[in-house]
Design a protein around this motif. Structure first.
Motif, PDB file in Angstrom:
ATOM      1  N   MET A 149       0.838  -1.221   0.000  1.00  8.15           N
ATOM      2  CA  MET A 149       0.000   0.000   0.000  1.00  8.15           C
ATOM      3  C   MET A 149       0.869   1.266   0.000  1.00  8.15           C
ATOM      4  SD  MET A 149      -3.015  -1.133  -0.298  1.00  8.15           S
ATOM      5  CE  MET A 149      -4.144   0.219  -0.057  1.00  8.15           C
ATOM      6  N   ARG A 150       2.100   1.134   0.427  1.00  3.36           N
ATOM      7  CA  ARG A 150       3.000   2.297   0.453  1.00  3.36           C
ATOM      8  C   ARG A 150       3.053   2.998  -0.910  1.00  3.36           C
ATOM      9  NH1 ARG A 150       7.453   2.710   3.652  1.00  3.36           N
ATOM     10  NH2 ARG A 150       6.032   2.526   5.381  1.00  3.36           N
ATOM     11  N   GLU A 151       3.117   2.170  -1.968  1.00  2.00           N
ATOM     12  CA  GLU A 151       3.167   2.743  -3.321  1.00  2.00           C
ATOM     13  C   GLU A 151       1.899   3.502  -3.669  1.00  2.00           C
ATOM     14  OE1 GLU A 151       4.135  -0.294  -6.258  1.00  2.00           O
ATOM     15  OE2 GLU A 151       5.856  -0.780  -4.976  1.00  2.00           O
ATOM     16  N   LEU A 152       0.781   2.956  -3.197  1.00  2.00           N
ATOM     17  CA  LEU A 152      -0.498   3.615  -3.484  1.00  2.00           C
ATOM     18  C   LEU A 152      -0.607   4.951  -2.723  1.00  2.00           C
ATOM     19  CD1 LEU A 152      -2.391   2.457  -5.497  1.00  2.00           C
ATOM     20  CD2 LEU A 152      -3.682   1.355  -3.681  1.00  2.00           C
ATOM     21  N   ILE A 153      -0.063   4.986  -1.511  1.00  2.00           N
ATOM     22  CA  ILE A 153      -0.054   6.253  -0.768  1.00  2.00           C
ATOM     23  C   ILE A 153       0.776   7.286  -1.539  1.00  2.00           C
ATOM     24  CG2 ILE A 153       0.585   7.431   1.381  1.00  2.00           C
ATOM     25  CD1 ILE A 153       0.193   4.851   2.891  1.00  2.00           C
ATOM     26  N   ASP A 154       1.946   6.845  -2.010  1.00  2.00           N
ATOM     27  CA  ASP A 154       2.803   7.756  -2.780  1.00  2.00           C
ATOM     28  C   ASP A 154       2.087   8.259  -4.028  1.00  2.00           C
ATOM     29  OD1 ASP A 154       4.937   7.712  -1.051  1.00  2.00           O
ATOM     30  OD2 ASP A 154       5.877   5.971  -1.997  1.00  2.00           O
ATOM     31  N   LYS A 155       1.409   7.317  -4.687  1.00  2.00           N
ATOM     32  CA  LYS A 155       0.691   7.696  -5.912  1.00  2.00           C
ATOM     33  C   LYS A 155      -0.400   8.741  -5.604  1.00  2.00           C
ATOM     34  CE  LYS A 155      -2.190   5.874  -9.621  1.00  2.00           C
ATOM     35  NZ  LYS A 155      -2.975   4.730 -10.091  1.00  2.00           N
ATOM     36  N   LEU A 156      -1.137   8.519  -4.510  1.00  2.00           N
ATOM     37  CA  LEU A 156      -2.191   9.469  -4.132  1.00  2.00           C
ATOM     38  C   LEU A 156      -1.580  10.837  -3.812  1.00  2.00           C
ATOM     39  CD1 LEU A 156      -5.096  10.218  -3.401  1.00  2.00           C
ATOM     40  CD2 LEU A 156      -4.746   9.197  -1.154  1.00  2.00           C
ATOM     41  N   ALA A 157      -0.472  10.828  -3.042  1.00  2.84           N
ATOM     42  CA  ALA A 157       0.158  12.100  -2.656  1.00  2.84           C
ATOM     43  C   ALA A 157       0.711  12.828  -3.880  1.00  2.84           C
ATOM     44  CB  ALA A 157       1.263  11.838  -1.640  1.00  2.84           C
ATOM     45  N   ARG A 158       1.211  12.053  -4.829  1.00  2.00           N
ATOM     46  CA  ARG A 158       1.867  12.651  -5.999  1.00  2.00           C
ATOM     47  C   ARG A 158       0.848  13.111  -7.043  1.00  2.00           C
ATOM     48  NH1 ARG A 158       4.550   8.368  -7.064  1.00  2.00           N
ATOM     49  NH2 ARG A 158       3.425   7.902  -8.974  1.00  2.00           N
TER      50      ARG A 158
END
Ligand code: 5AD
Length: 350
Positions: free
Chosen positions: A1-10
């Motif tokens: 999920m870390r990648e998805l958090i980054d994607k949302l933030a970016r």
């Protein structure tokens, strides 16, 4: 999920499926991670400021019969009231002295809340308290009515969308109310130049992860200036009396997701959170909320504006409420500011 958090933030955007996954896989660890990121995103835009709104509940008369709401028309067990203009002005006066620079006039959809009465109240507030912001939250009205209120000086309007899924909207409201009408009101408000607030209840009956994902997608697209979300709390006098309440945990988690998709959105730590947990509002601030809306209505009336059971009632003055909030925010390294608290311009994506 870390990648998805980054994607949302970016990118500030996810697919409905991705939002649904967030809801489905929620763990305390993931919630803590999201809350930290949301808090940072909030601080980058607003620093350590938390905005205060003085909530004045002007009338609990309502023509609607929403299945969840304690002031629904069919609830015979509700002592109905309508504040007088002088009474509203007196509440505002005390709140202004205590530091509040936004007044939120909230009420049911009452025929007594005419354009003439509301417009004159808005004009009075704007003239008596120079530099204040006036927020209205009096439900669905015609475009002409919204236009007149805007011309009288109203700055902002709160009208929760309640759910972005039409079939769900119909499960929460009688047939006389429609999702389509609600969306039309929101479009009108936006076109008339209001700062617009939408929102929904967390854990309302018939809500599913997919429907929550639709709410998040709606908020992503509509880009409201404000978004009020709070747990559903059953009210004994409604058809949903024995439904289960929503949770503070899920509400905070969703607040974090909304903060990451819209870093500049104004997110209140709602009163319904406090109804469930004494530290509910602080937890919301820790998860990315940046607005508090204490009730400054006369104590004698607060009990009658009962949207849900366990709604906190407080005899404290606006001064005491301001001081209490400051005290509670200090450990979170946040401070209550004497400011209208307009939404910041959305910052460019990273
Ligand atoms: N629990 C939580 N929130 C409620 N509201 C109305 N009834 C309840 C309830 N039982 C919310 C609705 C409405 C706002 C004014 O209060 O979302 O838009």
């Amino acid at each position: 999920m870390r990648e998805l958090i980054d994607k949302l933030a970016r990118t500030r955007s996810l697919s409905a499926d991705e939002y649904e996954r967030f809801v489905a896989v929620r763990t305390p660890e993931l919630a803590a991670e999201l809350a930290g990121r949301a808090r940072e995103a909030c601080e980058r835009v607003y620093g350590d400021a938390v905005f205060a709104r003085a909530l004045i509940e002007i009338s609990n008369v309502c023509r609607n019969d929403c299945y969840y709401c304690g002031i629904r028309r069919s609830n015979q067990d509700c002592a109905r009231y309508q504040m007088g203009s002088e009474q509203v002005m007196a509440c505002a006066q005390e709140a202004w002295r205590a530091g509040f620079r936004t007044f939120v006039l909230q009420g049911g959809e009452s025929p007594a809340l005419t354009d003439a009465w509301l417009c004159s109240l808005v004009r009075d507030l704007k003239a008596s308290f120079p530099g204040c912001a006036v927020t209205l939250s009096v439900g669905e009205r015609s475009r002409d009515s919204y236009r007149r209120l805007r011309e009288a000086g109203a700055d902002r309007y709160l009208l929760r969308h309640e759910t972005a899924t039409p079939a769900h909207y119909q499960q929460l409201h009688p047939a006389a109310m429609s999702f389509h009408a609600r969306m039309e009101c929101l479009r009108n408000l936006r076109e008339l130049g209001y700062a617009v607030g939408v929102g929904f209840m967390v854990g309302s009956p018939f809500q599913t992860p997919a429907r929550l994902a639709a709410d998040l997608k709606f908020i992503e697209r509509f880009k409201p200036e404000m978004c009020g979300i709070g747990p559903f709390v059953p009210h004994h006098g409604t058809p949903f009396a024995s439904e289960e309440a929503g949770t503070v945990d899920l509400t905070c988690y969703l607040l974090s997701l909304i903060r990451l998709m819209h870093p500049a959105v104004l997110l209140p730590a709602t009163t319904a959170l406090e109804a469930l947990k004494p530290d509910g509002r602080e937890r919301a601030i820790g998860a990315g909320a940046n607005v508090v809306m204490p009730n400054v209505s006369p104590a004698a009336l607060q009990g009658s504006y009962e949207l849900y059971d366990r709604k906190p009632v407080s005899e404290k003055t606006a001064f005491q409420k301001w001081a209490e909030l400051e005290r509670k925010l200090a450990p979170l390294e946040r401070r209550l500011v004497i400011d209208r608290g307009d939404a910041a311009e959305p910052s460019p994506k990273e």
